[in-house]
Enzyme design. Structure first.
Site, short mmCIF file in Angstrom:
data_model
loop_
_atom_site.label_atom_id
_atom_site.label_comp_id
_atom_site.label_asym_id
_atom_site.label_seq_id
_atom_site.Cartn_x
_atom_site.Cartn_y
_atom_site.Cartn_z
N THR A 125 48.85 -5.20 -54.38
CA THR A 125 48.19 -4.84 -53.13
C THR A 125 49.21 -4.91 -52.00
O THR A 125 50.08 -5.79 -51.99
CB THR A 125 47.01 -5.77 -52.79
OG1 THR A 125 47.51 -7.07 -52.45
CG2 THR A 125 46.05 -5.89 -53.94
N GLU A 126 49.08 -3.97 -51.03
CA GLU A 126 50.09 -3.92 -49.98
C GLU A 126 50.01 -5.08 -49.01
O GLU A 126 50.92 -5.30 -48.21
CB GLU A 126 50.05 -2.59 -49.22
CG GLU A 126 48.75 -2.25 -48.57
CD GLU A 126 47.99 -1.18 -49.37
OE1 GLU A 126 47.46 -0.26 -48.73
OE2 GLU A 126 47.92 -1.29 -50.60
N ASN A 127 48.91 -5.85 -49.06
CA ASN A 127 48.86 -7.04 -48.20
C ASN A 127 49.55 -8.24 -48.84
O ASN A 127 49.55 -9.33 -48.28
CB ASN A 127 47.42 -7.38 -47.81
CG ASN A 127 46.50 -7.56 -48.99
OD1 ASN A 127 46.65 -6.90 -50.01
ND2 ASN A 127 45.53 -8.44 -48.86
N ASN A 145 49.13 0.24 -57.84
CA ASN A 145 48.45 -0.04 -56.58
C ASN A 145 47.16 0.76 -56.53
O ASN A 145 47.17 1.96 -56.82
CB ASN A 145 49.34 0.33 -55.39
CG ASN A 145 48.67 0.01 -54.05
OD1 ASN A 145 47.75 0.70 -53.63
ND2 ASN A 145 49.16 -1.03 -53.40
#
Length: 222
Positions: A56-58, A33
């Site tokens: 990606t955290e989205n 990440n």
């Protein structure tokens, strides 16, 4: 590497040089990440054959470099809202599932920015503590405790000349003893229980770093 390398015949690293160094240090096949800001530059320097998968955290696995021109898709961005490309095999999922990956220990490496890092690996990167500062937690706390290794990229000194690699963080903490490596324009460090070990310097020597940093500094011996 047989010891700390001191490059006194050149100036500090550029942001792209730092990103390229981090990219080289990420093991092949890792799930990684990249935090918002300077860490996103690492995506531009990863070897296409490395097998590194960017998360990606989205809600995306298989992120490629930043998108430009006709490749820009407003629905395809990283967590910093920067348009990105997708690599073959990319997948998408709910943000809750993305955070479950982060918290569940499924990421090998995360690369984050920081306001301060202690010689013991404590991280402060979401708030300076100033009354008018806008806190920005995002997924930093989840990444700091969930990733197997945390690499930090930051400037070594603040605008007022104070060091950002410190003996003990004075800003609100993101995580304790979570950082393993620190990359700056002047030097790279391995941090942990024994303090900070200088791996390589650029335009500055270890002795000068000792004069300017209030942290236990060691030379690399093996």
């Amino acid at each position: 590497m047989s010891g700390t390398l001191e490059h006194l015949d050149r100036g500090p690293l550029s942001k792209d040089e730092i990103a390229a160094m981090i990219a080289r240090d990420i093991p092949d096949g890792s799930y990684v990440n990249l935090g918002i800001g300077q860490p996103t530059l690492v995506a531009e320097h990863l070897d296409a054959d490395s097998g590194v998968v960017l998360h990606t955290e989205n809600g995306m696995l298989g992120m490629g470099p930043a998108a430009t021109g006709d490749d820009v898709d407003p629905d395809l961005t990283n967590a910093g809202k920067i348009p990105v490309t997708e690599l073959a095999g990319a997948s998408y999922f709910h943000q809750a599932d993305s955070f479950a990956m982060m918290r569940g220990g499924h990421l090998d490496v995360c690369v984050l920015g920081a306001f301060q890092v202690s010689g013991g690996g404590d991280l402060a990167n979401w708030h300076t503590g100033a009354p008018d500062a806008i806190p920005a937690v995002g997924g930093a706390m989840d990444l700091a405790i969930g990733a197997k290794e945390v690499f930090v990229v930051m400037s070594l000194f603040a605008k007022d000349g104070t060091a950002k690699l410190v003996r003990a963080c004075t800003y609100p903490l993101t995580g304790l003893a979570c950082v393993s490596r620190v990359y700056t324009e002047h030097a790279t460090f391995v941090v942990g229980a024994d303090g900070a070990t200088v791996v390589e310097t650029f335009g500055i020597g270890v002795d000068e770093l000792r004069d300017r940093l209030d942290v236990d500094l060691h030379r690399l011996t093996t």
